[in-house]
Enzyme design. Structure first.
Site, mmCIF file in Angstrom:
data_model
loop_
_atom_site.group_PDB
_atom_site.id
_atom_site.type_symbol
_atom_site.label_atom_id
_atom_site.label_comp_id
_atom_site.label_asym_id
_atom_site.label_seq_id
_atom_site.Cartn_x
_atom_site.Cartn_y
_atom_site.Cartn_z
ATOM 1 N N SER A 184 62.487 8.515 -4.223
ATOM 2 C CA SER A 184 61.587 8.945 -3.249
ATOM 3 C C SER A 184 62.069 10.162 -2.488
ATOM 4 O O SER A 184 61.117 10.773 -1.670
ATOM 5 C CB SER A 184 61.277 7.784 -2.167
ATOM 6 O OG SER A 184 62.480 7.430 -1.524
ATOM 7 N N HIS A 212 56.721 3.784 -6.218
ATOM 8 C CA HIS A 212 56.287 5.206 -5.812
ATOM 9 C C HIS A 212 55.571 5.598 -7.109
ATOM 10 O O HIS A 212 55.345 6.851 -7.412
ATOM 11 C CB HIS A 212 57.069 6.324 -5.424
ATOM 12 C CG HIS A 212 57.575 6.133 -4.112
ATOM 13 N ND1 HIS A 212 56.834 6.796 -3.138
ATOM 14 C CD2 HIS A 212 58.580 5.715 -3.631
ATOM 15 C CE1 HIS A 212 57.557 6.497 -1.995
ATOM 16 N NE2 HIS A 212 58.601 5.893 -2.086
ATOM 17 N N LYS A 243 51.547 1.045 -0.771
ATOM 18 C CA LYS A 243 51.828 2.613 -1.027
ATOM 19 C C LYS A 243 50.118 2.774 -1.896
ATOM 20 O O LYS A 243 49.219 2.924 -1.049
ATOM 21 C CB LYS A 243 52.611 3.119 -1.866
ATOM 22 C CG LYS A 243 54.147 2.641 -0.941
ATOM 23 C CD LYS A 243 55.274 3.468 -1.683
ATOM 24 C CE LYS A 243 56.553 3.330 -0.932
ATOM 25 N NZ LYS A 243 57.350 2.582 -1.007
HETATM 26 C C1 LIG Z 1 58.273 1.406 -0.318
HETATM 27 C C2 LIG Z 1 59.421 0.881 -1.220
HETATM 28 C C3 LIG Z 1 59.731 -0.525 -1.283
HETATM 29 C C4 LIG Z 1 59.266 -1.175 -0.101
HETATM 30 O O1 LIG Z 1 57.942 -1.778 -0.159
HETATM 31 P P1 LIG Z 1 57.324 -2.659 0.619
HETATM 32 O O2 LIG Z 1 56.006 -3.201 0.031
HETATM 33 O O3 LIG Z 1 57.014 -1.572 1.844
HETATM 34 O O4 LIG Z 1 58.300 -3.683 1.242
HETATM 35 C C5 LIG Z 1 60.572 -0.933 -2.375
HETATM 36 N N1 LIG Z 1 61.005 -0.277 -3.237
HETATM 37 C C6 LIG Z 1 60.708 0.965 -3.373
HETATM 38 C C7 LIG Z 1 61.192 1.957 -4.371
HETATM 39 C C8 LIG Z 1 59.709 1.688 -2.366
HETATM 40 O O5 LIG Z 1 59.576 3.061 -2.549
#
Ligand SMILES: *Cc1c(COP(=O)(O)O)cnc(C)c1O
Length: 402
Positions: A184, A212, A243
């Protein structure tokens, strides 16, 4: 409270500030979207730092589905799944998300953070080995810590190092390779074809966290396995609904039936934490239905991303090459002054009405300060134009562009 403890906290807090790690929260004054109003600014700003990849966070259809779910299924379940917290809605979502991801079954969690926290410990033991990418998400790092399997960290996306670590772990009963689908900070994609190849050769399993990517990477938005041509070859997928799929909360693990069956019996964040609220389940189902019938949103995101990347490169900016809507604008030529420059640049962009975040040491290595732009399908071309124009204006003013 012990007065020495107050002193200890004051020291910790001061240290966070000194290290430049203090995170300020900047309230937005309304719903999430490409144009938002933020505290202390009269004019709205264009938002280029949300994970709202498909623009579904405040989508009217998703909100209508959320309202319907609220009316039909209530607000909360006040229970974990196995006591009295499973509704038809949750079973339907598990079926649909598994089908969308090309897996036999899926299991829901309150967040992907919990999914990653609860996926390793039930599946692997002290005789097993986990091979994990150095840049994997914090929740994977924590989840691996909770598991008794031996941990081998390999350098980011480095297949030589992964193979060396696979050899090192040759004596393990089972070996699991674990990677983010997309890293990310960089917007780079894990080399899943090579990883699957190595996994086959060494009889290892593969887990990908596609947070992502789910909903937009790959031709039909199935994520990085589709993008990399290995759809169906990943053993375990974890992902978030927080997301691209509407951005509220929730996550899941998708895998073969037997894997999911065991997780339902043993995964602690699943067994001992409350059920996903029906509002979130209903809206996520709507998002999946939408993405299963049309690729219009991910197509638009892809074209917005290409436009932004091409125009920023043409303007003379150094961007990390790639195809992901995370676009890091780098300042490596200006090291060691790249960190203050990235900060000044982000502030100046806000004055131009463009809201982005700068990242610098120690969040990223020294010399690799950046502004991380995130493109959305909801950005109109005029808004992309405005962002490139503002970057160019600030780039000239700060001497980044000639
Ligand atoms: C955003 C993200 C998470 C966390 O996701 P949530 O549902 O907000 O807890 C976990 N792993 C990755 C790779 C992320 O980018």
């Amino acid at each position: 409270m012990d007065p020495r403890y107050h002193e200890f906290l004051a020291g910790e807090l001061a240290q966070i500030r000194q290290q430049g790690l203090w995170k300020e929260e900047w309230p937005i004054l309304g719903a999430q979207g490409p144009r938002i109003r933020v505290k202390d600014r009269a004019q709205p700003v264009l938002n280029f730092c949300a994970n709202n990849y498909l623009g579904l966070s405040s989508d009217p259809e998703l909100m209508a589905a959320a309202h319907r779910s609220l009316d039909e299924w209530g607000y909360g379940l006040s229970s974990v799944r196995f006591i009295c917290g499973t509704q038809g809605l949750h079973l339907e979502l598990e079926r649909k998300v598994a089908a969308f991801l090309g897996m036999q079954d899926a299991i829901l969690f309150a967040a992907c953070f919990d999914a990653n926290g609860g996926v390793f410990e039930p599946l692997l033991g002290p005789d097993d080995a986990i091979l994990t990418d150095r840049l994997n998400h914090a929740s994977i790092i924590d989840g691996v810590r909770l598991c008794k399997a031996k941990r081998h960290v390999y350098d980011n996306a480095n297949m030589h190092d992964l193979e060396a670590k696979l050899r090192e772990a040759a004596g393990a009963r089972f070996r699991l390779i674990v990677t983010d689908g997309v890293f990310s900070m960089d917007g780079t994609i894990a080399p899943l074809a090579d990883i699957c190849e190595l996994a086959d050769r060494h009889k290892a399993m593969v887990l990908v966290d596609d947070s992502h990517a789910t909903g937009f990477m790959g031709r039909t938005g199935r994520g990085t396995p589709e993008h990399c041509g290995v759809h169906g070859r990943i053993d375990i997928l974890t992902t978030t609904f927080g997301k691209a799929l509407g951005g509220a909360s929730g996550g899941c693990i998708a895998a073969r039936q037997d894997v999911v069956d065991l997780l339902r019996q043993r995964s602690r964040p699943y067994l001992f934490s409350n059920t996903l609220p029906p509002v979130v389940a209903g809206a996520t189902l709507r998002a999946l239905a939408l993405l299963s019938t049309t690729t219009a949103l991910r197509d638009r995101l892809e074209s917005n991303t290409r436009t932004f990347r091409e125009r920023m490169t043409a303007a003379g900016f150094e961007i990390k090459p790639g195809v992901h809507p995370i676009v890091p604008i780098m300042f490596t030529r200006f090291a060691p002054d790249d960190a203050p420059l990235a900060q000044r640049f982000a502030r100046a962009l806000l004055d131009e009405g463009i809201y982005v975040k700068g990242f610098f040491f120690p969040v990223v290595p020294k010399g690799l300060s950046r502004i991380r732009v995130q493109i959305s399908a909801a950005h109109e071309s005029a808004q992309i134009d405005a962002a490139v124009a503002a970057f160019t204006k600030v780039g000239r003013a700060l001497g980044v562009l000639g």
